[in-house]
Write an enzyme that holds these catalytic residues in place. Structure first.
Site, PDB file in Angstrom:
ATOM      1  N   HIS A 199       4.237   1.824 -61.109  1.00 28.87           N
ATOM      2  CA  HIS A 199       3.597   2.375 -61.400  1.00 28.87           C
ATOM      3  C   HIS A 199       3.567   3.577 -60.627  1.00 28.87           C
ATOM      4  CE1 HIS A 199       4.421   1.922 -56.459  1.00 28.87           C
ATOM      5  NE2 HIS A 199       5.446   1.205 -57.084  1.00 28.87           N
ATOM      6  N   CYS A 323       7.461   4.114 -48.042  1.00 26.29           N
ATOM      7  CA  CYS A 323       7.728   3.117 -47.259  1.00 26.29           C
ATOM      8  C   CYS A 323       8.002   3.313 -45.776  1.00 26.29           C
ATOM      9  CB  CYS A 323       8.762   3.083 -48.417  1.00 26.29           C
ATOM     10  SG  CYS A 323       8.705   2.939 -50.296  1.00 26.29           S
TER      11      CYS A 323
HETATM   12  N1  PMP Z   1      13.583   4.013 -55.605  1.00 20.24           N
HETATM   13  C1  PMP Z   1      11.925   5.076 -55.203  1.00 20.24           C
HETATM   14  C2  PMP Z   1      13.007   6.686 -55.648  1.00 20.24           C
HETATM   15  C3  PMP Z   1      10.759   5.128 -55.364  1.00 20.24           C
HETATM   16  O1  PMP Z   1      10.420   5.952 -54.921  1.00 20.24           O
HETATM   17  C4  PMP Z   1      10.416   3.731 -55.167  1.00 20.24           C
HETATM   18  C5  PMP Z   1       9.172   3.300 -54.484  1.00 20.24           C
HETATM   19  N2  PMP Z   1       9.071   3.871 -53.858  1.00 20.24           N
HETATM   20  C6  PMP Z   1      11.253   2.733 -55.521  1.00 20.24           C
HETATM   21  C7  PMP Z   1      13.121   2.599 -55.606  1.00 20.24           C
HETATM   22  C8  PMP Z   1      10.719   0.997 -55.197  1.00 20.24           C
HETATM   23  O2  PMP Z   1      10.024   0.805 -56.727  1.00 20.24           O
HETATM   24  P1  PMP Z   1       9.085  -0.350 -56.698  1.00 20.24           P
HETATM   25  O3  PMP Z   1       7.658  -0.271 -56.065  1.00 20.24           O
HETATM   26  O4  PMP Z   1       8.273  -0.661 -58.056  1.00 20.24           O
HETATM   27  O5  PMP Z   1       9.760  -1.705 -55.610  1.00 20.24           O
END
Ligand code: PMP
Length: 380
Positions: A199, A323
């Site tokens: 995504h 997040c």
């Molecule tokens: N690593 C980084 C640097 C991210 O920016 C993110 C998503 N914010 C993730 C890992 C996690 O990815 P996913 O949303 O596919 O779990």
């Protein structure tokens, strides 16, 4: 022309909207009925979709398709890296939570790498730490992100990996934010493991991949059936995987042009914001940064308030990483870079992507000036 009521989405580092090519591939895949493990025609059709996507994702990062293991996202890919019982993990405190949390939960001895105030990890310190800490026959891992989600600051993973591998240290890189925005080549990076998320490149959410160097032994995180050559069990999400593959094809085709186009737009926005708020701080300005990311601290303002004001005015940006939004407090990344707490708490992230038009950027700047500048002048 952007209408006054039209929304402007500038949060591609949180999630990049689904590309039309990915949507079309997903819609087509949803027509297919089979389980990719079945031997009948329907099963074989589903298998074909998965294997085509595997080649498309592999091509985006210049590796062989056999090295690609599809997962539920980069969080799972990052957690898979910790299925090895590492004795030592070298990691800086600017990694994503999906790297830091599993490292913290593991029994590994953590060697914390330092970061300068541009957000660059001190690789000289890493080299010294490897020479000092190296346990004979110990299983050691360096986990170093290619680009940061909040600041866009890039790390010289290839240089670190060259040194690490010479000294028997395995290397993982979280390439989630870099992939599709700058050229990423698995072989040139010379890493063992690399995490990707669909995504962030305009594919669907809930799918990603761990790229595993040929011959690298990684214990399974999810046990069950024999899918993904026994490296990740569970019936595959065929439509999501097909969408990821299609997004990878488009991202690769547009990479060079988009990289340049977004850099011009980002630099224009950065200059315009500094002109109206000269006291603002561009986080990571001195470092090599992703072309689409602008992290700006507006001292005196609270990032959450800026985000809400802009949201009400139809603009989507974020405070710290998505997040961690909802949590009040400075981001761990900016804190690790040594920003003063009030400066860190004022930083917002503007991240551009495939659907950011020049007109959207101009309208964003005009809404920003209208909303935030009168308050800032009143405070000053
Ligand atoms: N690593 C980084 C640097 C991210 O920016 C993110 C998503 N914010 C993730 C890992 C996690 O990815 P996913 O949303 O596919 O779990």
């Amino acid at each position: 022309m952007i209408k006054p009521a039209e929304r402007i989405y500038m949060d591609h580092n949180a999630s990049s909207p689904l590309r039309p090519t990915a949507r079309a591939a997903m819609m087509a895949a949803l027509e297919s009925d089979g389980n990719a493990s079945s031997v009948h025609r329907e099963g074989r059709a589903a298998r074909r979709l998965i294997e085509d996507a595997r080649e498309q994702v592999a091509a985006l990062i210049g590796t062989q398709s056999a090295n690609v293991v599809f997962t539920s996202g980069a969080t799972e890919a990052n957690n898979m890296v910790l299925t090895v019982p590492w004795d030592t993990v070298y990691m800086a405190g600017i990694e994503h939570e999906s790297v830091m949390a599993p490292v913290g939960a593991s029994d590994a001895n953590l060697v914390a790498l330092s970061v300068d105030n541009s957000g660059v990890v001190d690789l000289g310190y890493f080299a010294t730490a490897v020479l000092q800490h190296r346990a004979p026959d110990g299983r050691e891992l360096l986990t170093l992100q290619l680009a940061n989600n909040e600041t866009g600051v890039c790390q010289d993973v290839a240089a670190a990996a060259g040194f690490a591998r010479q000294h028997g240290v395995c290397v993982h890189t979280d390439a989630v934010q870099a992939c599709g925005r700058i050229a990423v080549d698995f072989d040139d990076l010379d890493v063992d493991l690399l995490s990707l998320s669909s995504h962030k490149i305009g594919g669907p959410m809930g799918v990603g991949a761990l790229i595993i160097r040929d011959g690298f032994e990684l214990p399974t995180l999810i046990h069950g059936g024999g899918q993904e050559r026994r490296r990740r069990a569970g019936t595959e999400n065929v439509a999501a995987i097909a969408g990821f593959g299609a997004a990878a094809v488009t991202a690769k085709a547009e990479l060079a042009a988009e990289n340049e186009r977004l850099r011009v737009l980002r630099d224009f926005a950065e200059a315009a914001l500094l002109e109206c708020a000269p006291e603002a701080l561009i986080v990571g300005a001195d470092a090599d940064r992703l072309p689409n990311t602008l992290c700006i601290a507006l001292p005196g303002d609270l990032a959450e308030t800026t985000v809400i004001k802009l949201d009400l005015a139809g603009v989507a940006i974020s405070a710290g990483s998505a997040c961690s939004s909802g949590k009040v407090g400075a981001s761990h990344v900016l804190t690790e870079m040594g920003l003063a707490p009030d400066v860190a708490r004022s930083a917002v992230r503007i991240s551009l992507g495939w659907n950011t038009a020049e007109t959207s950027l101009e309208e964003f700047l005009s809404r920003f000036r209208r909303l935030l500048l009168p308050d800032r002048r009143a405070v000053a």
